[in-house]
Design an enzyme around this catalytic site. Structure first.
Site, PDB file in Angstrom:
ATOM      1  N   THR A   5     -29.052  32.280 -23.891  1.00  0.00           N
ATOM      2  CA  THR A   5     -28.394  33.532 -24.259  1.00  0.00           C
ATOM      3  C   THR A   5     -27.870  34.183 -22.981  1.00  0.00           C
ATOM      4  OG1 THR A   5     -30.435  34.836 -24.085  1.00  0.00           O
ATOM      5  CG2 THR A   5     -29.901  33.886 -26.242  1.00  0.00           C
ATOM      6  N   CYS A  29     -41.201  34.680 -29.091  1.00  0.00           N
ATOM      7  CA  CYS A  29     -40.979  33.389 -28.451  1.00  0.00           C
ATOM      8  C   CYS A  29     -41.907  33.137 -27.268  1.00  0.00           C
ATOM      9  CB  CYS A  29     -39.528  33.263 -28.015  1.00  0.00           C
ATOM     10  SG  CYS A  29     -38.387  33.403 -29.403  1.00  0.00           S
ATOM     11  N   HIS A  56     -34.888  25.467 -29.454  1.00  0.00           N
ATOM     12  CA  HIS A  56     -35.830  26.579 -29.296  1.00  0.00           C
ATOM     13  C   HIS A  56     -36.770  26.623 -30.502  1.00  0.00           C
ATOM     14  CE1 HIS A  56     -37.649  30.196 -28.181  1.00  0.00           C
ATOM     15  NE2 HIS A  56     -36.605  30.995 -28.033  1.00  0.00           N
ATOM     16  N   HIS A 106     -37.877  29.651 -19.231  1.00  0.00           N
ATOM     17  CA  HIS A 106     -37.697  29.980 -20.642  1.00  0.00           C
ATOM     18  C   HIS A 106     -36.314  29.517 -21.098  1.00  0.00           C
ATOM     19  CE1 HIS A 106     -38.348  32.055 -24.383  1.00  0.00           C
ATOM     20  NE2 HIS A 106     -37.321  32.877 -24.182  1.00  0.00           N
ATOM     21  N   GLU A 122     -33.676  36.361 -16.522  1.00  0.00           N
ATOM     22  CA  GLU A 122     -34.697  35.453 -16.001  1.00  0.00           C
ATOM     23  C   GLU A 122     -34.329  34.935 -14.618  1.00  0.00           C
ATOM     24  OE1 GLU A 122     -37.428  31.632 -17.347  1.00  0.00           O
ATOM     25  OE2 GLU A 122     -35.545  32.015 -18.422  1.00  0.00           O
ATOM     26  N   PHE A 133     -38.760  38.499 -28.200  1.00  0.00           N
ATOM     27  CA  PHE A 133     -38.333  39.775 -28.747  1.00  0.00           C
ATOM     28  C   PHE A 133     -39.469  40.794 -28.626  1.00  0.00           C
ATOM     29  CE2 PHE A 133     -34.886  38.308 -32.001  1.00  0.00           C
ATOM     30  CZ  PHE A 133     -34.054  37.990 -30.947  1.00  0.00           C
ATOM     31  N   LYS A 152     -35.285  23.674 -23.374  1.00  0.00           N
ATOM     32  CA  LYS A 152     -34.597  24.000 -24.629  1.00  0.00           C
ATOM     33  C   LYS A 152     -33.196  23.416 -24.683  1.00  0.00           C
ATOM     34  CE  LYS A 152     -37.187  28.314 -25.346  1.00  0.00           C
ATOM     35  NZ  LYS A 152     -37.913  28.340 -24.050  1.00  0.00           N
TER      36      LYS A 152
END
Length: 409
Positions: free
Chosen positions: A307, A163, A338, A303, A314, A397, A333
């Site tokens: 989640t 991402c 996303h 970002h 972050e 990831f 987002k």
């Protein structure tokens, strides 16, 4: 502090769920409402919502022969590239083709086509596989198709850092320009994350929000009630030029790309470092690369996937970098979903628009932040700012992080 150097952003091309031109996109982002909806392509899956690009006809944009041999992620990227060149008032036949590069970020291959072809293979119908199955699906083809379409003969490749791919591609493109390997680079990212395989896999990982009724309340970056992201799709292509080239042709500079940082968490395949150490490292590198301090930054496009672990990490990284008080933050987002490998490029383009308008668009669905991790997150309506510099952050990831520093012209 002195940075390595800046390159000019002279064109933007966008294909997003919020629209396909700067004005309509900004109007939608400024409204601060999520575009998540039930997606017929995902019907029957555990999570059946997404943010999709509307009113896009690849046949009318590209012609039936080209549209029919490309997958959707390539449709999106190629259309965005054409729009970026048009925005930059740039005709590549008038340039030295060997000095024009293409660097695109793609997070995955085209699972829509692969699922169809694997099904045929699994059914013992190997001779019925499409000869276009591979060339239309491999990630590098979006960069290759843009080169074929435009005549760009310089360095041509895709990067994949999950991402963070779109942001990584933009940083690598800047490096090519600063190394004098190119005069122009078309860069950004393209991805359609709305395949059934993608949706089902992320649902099994519990990465997607299951708050599907109503869908528009699902994605809640930095909110205490967040439970995952909403799939999206889209593309953004930026025309980057060496400053000398931009000046020589009298180009209008929309922004300057001044800094880039990248890092690895070296922690876990899918979970971020719990303290946001890798994200912090990438941000600090980008600021150093730009020759600026945290106090010079007037806006952050985070970002912000919604989640639980990602947002928490972050927030900690941003709070440390900015000594407990980050400048106005937004999480795009929350509105457009996303787009995985394209997300960092789309958010970089939105950061350029924010600098141009001197406004920060709001984050949707934020009610309450985690205790001890509160930031100045813009909500409800756009906020006027006086910002010369802005930061856009991306994580993926594998613990891969990228950060970009953009400056007003």
């Amino acid at each position: 502090m002195t940075g390595r150097g800046e390159v000019a952003v002279t064109g933007l091309g966008l294909v997003t769920p919020a629209g396909q031109d700067a004005e309509s996109i900004w109007k939608t982002m400024a409204a601060g409402r999520s575009l998540a909806r039930k997606d017929p392509d995902l019907a029957g899956l555990p999570v059946d919502i997404a943010c999709s690009v509307q009113d896009l006809d690849p046949v009318s944009e590209l012609g039936i022969r080209l549209a029919s041999r490309l997958d959707r992620f390539a449709h999106l990227g190629l259309i965005a590239a054409r729009r970026a060149l048009n925005d930059a008032r740039l005709s590549l036949p008038g340039c030295r083709p060997e000095r024009v590069g293409v660097v695109l970020g793609v997070g995955s291959n085209s699972l829509q086509t692969y699922v169809k072809e694997f099904t045929r293979l699994g059914e013992g119908r190997a001779t019925s596989l499409s000869p276009l199955g591979l060339p239309r699906s491999v990630p590098n083809m979006v960069a290759g198709e843009i080169a074929i379409d435009t005549g760009a003969c310089g360095p041509n490749f895709t990067v994949s850092s999950a991402c963070a791919s779109g942001a990584t591609a933009i940083g690598v493109a800047r490096d090519l320009l600063l190394a004098s390997a190119c005069d122009i680079v078309l860069t950004g990212g393209s991805e359609s994350a709305r395949s059934r395989m993608t949706a089902a896999s992320f649902a099994q990982m519990r990465a997607l929000s299951t708050r599907t009724e109503p869908p528009e309340l699902a994605c809640r970056p930095f909110d205490t009630d967040r439970d995952g992201f909403v799939l999206g799709e889209g593309a953004a292509v930026l025309v980057l030029e060496h400053p000398d080239h931009a000046r020589a042709r009298g180009a209008t500079v929309r922004a300057w790309l001044r800094g880039y940082g990248a890092s690895a968490d070296a922690h876990h395949p899918t979970s971020p470092h719990p303290q946001g150490a890798g994200a912090e490292q990438a941000i600090r590198q980008a600021l150093t690369d730009a020759g600026c301090t945290p106090g010079d930054v007037g806006h952050v496009n985070a970002h912000g996937t919604a989640t639980r672990a990602g947002d928490a990490a972050e927030a900690l990284a941003l709070l440390r970098v900015f000594n407990g008080a980050p400048p106005p933050v937004t999480a795009s987002k929350s509105i457009i979903g996303h787009a995985l490998g394209a997300a960092g490029a789309i958010e970089a383009a939105l950061t350029v628009l924010a600098l141009e308008r001197q406004e920060v668009p709001p984050t949707a669905n934020l009610v309450q932040q985690d205790t001890g991790r509160e930031m100045d997150i813009v909500t409800v309506r756009p906020r006027p700012v006086n910002a010369d510099l802005a930061l856009s952050t991306s994580c993926g990831f594998g613990g891969q992080n990228a950060a970009l520093v953009l400056a007003a012209p």
